[in-house]
Design a protein around this motif. Structure first.
Motif, short mmCIF file in Angstrom:
data_model
loop_
_atom_site.label_atom_id
_atom_site.label_comp_id
_atom_site.label_asym_id
_atom_site.label_seq_id
_atom_site.Cartn_x
_atom_site.Cartn_y
_atom_site.Cartn_z
N MET A 77 0.46 -0.49 0.01
CA MET A 77 -0.20 -0.10 -0.06
C MET A 77 1.03 0.58 -0.07
O MET A 77 2.34 1.36 0.85
N ILE A 134 -11.38 -8.29 10.33
CA ILE A 134 -10.93 -8.16 9.42
C ILE A 134 -9.39 -8.68 8.84
O ILE A 134 -9.22 -9.45 9.75
N TYR A 135 -9.01 -7.94 8.10
CA TYR A 135 -7.51 -9.05 7.33
C TYR A 135 -6.51 -8.14 7.46
O TYR A 135 -6.80 -7.41 6.66
N TYR A 144 -3.48 -7.05 5.47
CA TYR A 144 -3.14 -6.48 3.73
C TYR A 144 -1.91 -5.42 3.97
O TYR A 144 -1.60 -4.56 5.12
N SER A 148 -8.10 -13.54 10.14
CA SER A 148 -8.25 -12.44 10.82
C SER A 148 -9.18 -12.53 11.62
O SER A 148 -8.77 -13.39 13.13
N LYS A 154 -9.91 0.29 4.05
CA LYS A 154 -8.62 -0.21 4.60
C LYS A 154 -8.54 0.55 5.37
O LYS A 154 -8.50 2.21 5.84
N LYS A 189 -5.10 -8.64 0.39
CA LYS A 189 -5.20 -9.12 1.49
C LYS A 189 -4.91 -10.91 1.86
O LYS A 189 -5.29 -11.27 0.90
N GLU A 200 -9.03 4.59 5.87
CA GLU A 200 -8.42 5.42 4.90
C GLU A 200 -9.48 6.74 3.89
O GLU A 200 -10.23 6.25 3.82
N GLU A 240 -7.48 -5.06 5.99
CA GLU A 240 -9.19 -4.63 5.04
C GLU A 240 -10.17 -5.07 5.69
O GLU A 240 -9.98 -6.44 6.43
N GLN A 274 -17.44 -3.17 3.57
CA GLN A 274 -16.40 -4.13 2.89
C GLN A 274 -15.80 -3.56 2.56
O GLN A 274 -16.27 -2.62 1.20
N GLY A 275 -14.47 -3.71 2.71
CA GLY A 275 -13.56 -3.39 1.24
C GLY A 275 -12.07 -2.55 1.62
O GLY A 275 -11.66 -1.96 1.23
#
Length: 98
Positions: A1, A45-46, A48, A58, A21, A53, A73, A32, A18-19
């Motif tokens: 990132m 949350i995962y 990243y 998780s 950051k 991802k 973000e 993520e 969802q998705g």
């Protein structure tokens, strides 16, 4: 990132999509945001990193913890908002908006 990405405080649950950051306030690790699990009352949350991802690990974090210990973000979304406005005004003209 890209390290130039700006992160801001999480002020509202509507930001938690969802998705998205997120990163810890005290740490540089980026995650993520996954789905909301109603049974566990939290968001998955995962980890990243470098645009990837990692699904093999998780953690479930509740909304209060996300608002307190994480930043989200910042994303500029001007184009979809303008399209949405024109759709609403079109619905107004048809007498379908409430």
């Amino acid at each position: 990132m890209n390290n130039n990405n700006k992160f801001a405080p999480i002020k509202d649950a509507y930001q938690l999509v969802q998705g998205a950051k997120i990163k810890g306030i005290k740490h540089e690790e980026v995650f993520e945001l996954g789905h909301y699990d109603a049974d566990k009352r939290g968001y998955t949350i995962y980890p990243y990193e470098d645009g990837i991802k990692f699904d093999d690990f998780s953690v479930i974090v509740n909304e209060r913890e996300l608002k307190t210990y994480y930043l989200i973000e910042e994303i500029k979304v001007t184009a979809p908002m303008l399209e949405n406005r024109s759709m609403v005004s079109g619905m107004d003209r048809l007498g379908m908006a409430s």
